[in-house]
Design a protein around this motif. Structure first.
Motif, short mmCIF file in Angstrom:
data_model
loop_
_atom_site.label_atom_id
_atom_site.label_comp_id
_atom_site.label_asym_id
_atom_site.label_seq_id
_atom_site.Cartn_x
_atom_site.Cartn_y
_atom_site.Cartn_z
N ALA A 1 42.62 37.26 32.35
CA ALA A 1 42.30 36.10 33.19
C ALA A 1 43.58 35.45 33.70
N LEU A 2 44.56 35.28 32.79
CA LEU A 2 45.84 34.69 33.21
C LEU A 2 46.60 35.62 34.16
N ALA A 3 46.53 36.94 33.86
CA ALA A 3 47.22 37.90 34.72
C ALA A 3 46.65 37.91 36.13
N ALA A 4 45.29 37.85 36.23
CA ALA A 4 44.65 37.82 37.54
C ALA A 4 45.08 36.58 38.32
N ARG A 5 45.13 35.44 37.62
CA ARG A 5 45.53 34.19 38.28
C ARG A 5 46.98 34.28 38.75
N LYS A 6 47.82 34.88 37.93
CA LYS A 6 49.24 35.02 38.28
C LYS A 6 49.42 35.92 39.50
N LEU A 7 48.57 36.97 39.58
CA LEU A 7 48.65 37.90 40.70
C LEU A 7 47.97 37.37 41.95
N GLY A 8 47.18 36.28 41.80
CA GLY A 8 46.49 35.71 42.96
C GLY A 8 45.27 36.52 43.37
N ILE A 9 44.61 37.19 42.39
CA ILE A 9 43.42 37.98 42.69
C ILE A 9 42.31 37.60 41.71
N GLN A 10 41.07 38.01 42.03
CA GLN A 10 39.94 37.76 41.14
C GLN A 10 40.08 38.63 39.89
N ARG A 11 39.48 38.15 38.77
CA ARG A 11 39.53 38.92 37.54
C ARG A 11 38.82 40.26 37.70
N GLN A 12 37.66 40.24 38.44
CA GLN A 12 36.93 41.48 38.66
C GLN A 12 37.78 42.48 39.45
N THR A 13 38.57 41.94 40.41
CA THR A 13 39.46 42.80 41.19
C THR A 13 40.51 43.43 40.29
N LEU A 14 40.99 42.65 39.30
CA LEU A 14 41.96 43.20 38.36
C LEU A 14 41.37 44.34 37.55
N TYR A 15 40.09 44.16 37.12
CA TYR A 15 39.43 45.23 36.36
C TYR A 15 39.34 46.51 37.19
N HIS A 16 38.97 46.36 38.47
CA HIS A 16 38.88 47.53 39.36
C HIS A 16 40.23 48.21 39.47
N LYS A 17 41.27 47.41 39.60
CA LYS A 17 42.61 47.99 39.75
C LYS A 17 43.04 48.69 38.47
N LEU A 18 42.68 48.12 37.32
CA LEU A 18 43.02 48.78 36.06
C LEU A 18 42.34 50.13 35.94
N ASP A 19 41.06 50.18 36.37
CA ASP A 19 40.34 51.46 36.36
C ASP A 19 41.01 52.46 37.29
N ARG A 20 41.40 51.98 38.50
CA ARG A 20 41.98 52.88 39.49
C ARG A 20 43.38 53.34 39.07
N PHE A 21 44.15 52.42 38.46
CA PHE A 21 45.49 52.79 38.03
C PHE A 21 45.50 53.55 36.71
N GLY A 22 44.32 53.62 36.06
CA GLY A 22 44.24 54.38 34.81
C GLY A 22 44.76 53.62 33.63
#
Length: 583
Positions: free
Chosen positions: A558-579
């Motif tokens: 949650a903090l990482a998503a806020r720091k990156l300026g993206i939604q938490r769900q978007t972060l989850y998608h990126k984690l899946d895509r980046f492996g």
């Protein structure tokens, strides 16, 4: 074989156009010729290529290359001069499928000696003048070049000729510049030798030179005042004061921002005043260290400092009887302020390193873009010197405070720097003039003159709005857009939308950074994006940024998503895509 004209397909023209851009960008003649040959060999499939140019001393092979982009030695022995001369004389391309069997070339000794086969030779022309030829060959196969190759190379040669003409002109200019520099070095050496022989006359010669300069600049009063362009009320007040003191010998201090014309006023005071027949010398106090400024103003004796190889008079001695203009006087060190005060009080100067004093009679005009009175309060400028310099003060207005003078100033600069264009052909678009009057000109008249000169060069004497600098043009266009719609709500919303869009662009779509730039919360930013129907730029987050954010936030998504300026769900998608693991 002399060729008939054919049309080339658009793809070929486009290819030649791309090559031409590289050719015209190359300013070095030798590298340009190599580039032309390399491209010509690629276009034609030739084994070798030569550029033969007409020179005052005769025909000369300027560049020779092979298909491996290597330069060839003894190039003149590898070219059929019979073909070169034919193309030069007829200004027509020549194509031979097999030079040894060609009836026209059967008797050519060079063709048989060099065992030439396929040859394509096209003229290089600059207007009606023949520059030389582009010569391509293949010694090992006949029929390499077809008419299609000849036409492609001919069109290419026309473009190459432009590049050669341009680069040749630049090279000639560089040669002349070098020659001028060498001549200047010779002159400097001769001058130095002359100075050594007539050292006892050096001071008098310098004084005579300054006197000649003063006489050249010494024009009637009307002429000098013509250079001071000003009909605005604030400028009329300056000119009124100038008229009151022009025939006196009073010390004058000129205050104004950089570029407001302080030295122009100083020149007007001297060349229309009582000392007009004497020397006027100006110097910028901010341009020198304390020691060098002391030497510049008061002179020095031999050995006063490193490099002081002989005695030198200062500008106060040179200008004895005339005027000294001290620009940026506020930048003087306390030590130099004390020495200048001595000149004003006693009329005496002492050269650096000397124990003798010399009497001088000069009028001092000083100037600064800083407020001397404020510097006195801060203890950075001597109060007694301030009172000596500030006998009469002239405050020059900034250009933003006299915008009604801009049309006359623009007209003056256009006529002054007309580049040989008749005055009745000079033109400025009304909207361009409005844009110039809208801008605030932080650099004042100097900046305006530079802007007008640049636009005149770009427009060849005609200034249109699109030729103005972005900063000058944008303010006018913004105000014009606002004036088209007087609805306050729409104007406020539109302005707010532009500011938010600019912040998002600056932050590369990062809403956290954008909200900080705007000074609002992220929640408020999201509200405004929805209300103003802003299409926010997509935030592109790299795997490295995600890994760094998770590391800094100790795995808290949650903090990482806020720091990156993206939604938490978007972060989850990126984690899946980046492996990446969510653990």
């Amino acid at each position: 074989m002399i060729l008939a004209t054919q049309r080339l397909d658009s793809a070929t023209y486009e290819k030649i156009f791309e090559i031409s851009k590289r050719i015209l960008a190359q300013m070095n003649l030798d590298r340009l010729l190599d580039l032309i040959l390399d491209e010509a060999i690629l276009l034609s499939g030739a084994e070798r290529g030569f550029i033969v140019l007409n020179k005052p001393e005769g025909i000369e092979v300027q560049s020779a290359r092979n298909m491996d982009k290597e330069s060839l030695k003894k190039a003149r022995d590898k070219v059929s001069m019979a073909i070169v001369k034919e193309v030069t004389q007829t200004q027509q391309a020549v194509l031979t499928l097999d030079a040894g069997e060609d009836a026209k070339l059967r008797d050519s000794e060079s063709v048989h000696r060099m065992k030439l086969r396929s040859i394509l030779c096209v003229p290089l022309k600059s207007g009606e003048e023949i520059q030389g030829v582009l010569y391509l060959d293949n010694r090992f196969a006949s029929g390499v070049f077809q008419e299609s190759h000849a036409h492609i190379v001919s069109v290419f040669a026309d473009q190459a000729s432009l590049g050669i003409a341009h680069a040749s002109l630049l090279e000639e200019n560089r040669r002349r510049q070098k020659e001028l520099e060498n001549n200047q070095k010779v002159i400097l050496r001769l001058n130095k030798a002359l100075e050594e022989k007539v050292a006892d006359q050096a001071h008098e010669l310098e004084k005579a030179r300054l006197m000649l300069e003063a006489q050249e600049l010494n024009a009637p009063r009307a002429d000098r005042y013509e250079e001071i362009i000003g009909e605005a009320h604030v400028m009329k007040e300056v000119l009124k004061t100038l008229d009151r003191i022009i025939d006196s010998d009073v010390t004058v201090y000129i205050h104004g921002e950089s570029g407001t014309g302080k030295e122009l006023i100083a020149r007007a005071l001297h060349f229309n005043g009582l000392r007009r027949n004497h020397i006027y010398v100006s110097t910028n106090c901010a341009s020198y260290s304390e020691t060098l400024l002391e030497s510049e103003l008061f002179g020095h004796v031999r050995g006063a400092f490193t490099g002081a190889e002989k005695d030198k008079k200062g500008i106060f001695e040179y200008a004895d009887g005339g005027t000294v203009f001290l620009d940026e006087v506020a930048d003087m060190s306390p030590g130099m302020q004390a020495k200048l005060l001595r000149v004003l009080q006693e009329g005496e100067i002492r050269p650096l390193g000397s124990n003798r004093s010399a009497k001088v009679n000069v009028r001092i005009i000083s100037a600064s873009n800083k407020d001397l009175g404020e510097l006195v309060k801060q203890g950075k400028f001597r109060k007694d010197l301030f009172y000596r310099l500030n006998v009469v003060r002239l405050d020059l207005p900034a250009l933003r405070d006299r915008k009604t003078d801009i049309p006359k100033l623009v007209d003056h600069f256009m006529k002054k720097n007309k580049m040989g264009i008749p005055p009745n052909f000079l033109f400025i678009e009304p909207s361009a003039l409005k844009a110039l009057m809208t801008y605030d000109w932080p650099g004042n008249i100097r900046e305006l003159e530079n802007e007008v000169n640049r636009a005149m060069v770009m427009g060849k004497g005609s200034i249109t709005r699109d030729l103005l600098s972005d900063g000058v043009r944008e303010k006018y266009e913004f105000e014009e857009e606002m004036l088209r719609d007087l609805n306050l709500d729409r104007q406020v919303s539109g302005f707010e939308k532009r500011i938010v869009e600019r912040a998002l662009l600056e932050a590369q779509g990062n809403k956290v950074k954008a909200s900080k730039l705007l000074g609002i919360s992220r929640f408020t930013l999201h509200q405004k994006i929805r209300q103003l129907q802003i299409e926010a730029p997509k935030r592109r987050v790299t795997p490295e940024e995600v890994a760094q954010a998770l590391k800094e936030c100790k795995g808290n998504k949650a903090l990482a998503a806020r720091k990156l300026g993206i939604q938490r769900q978007t972060l989850y998608h990126k984690l899946d895509r980046f492996g990446e693991s969510e653990e």
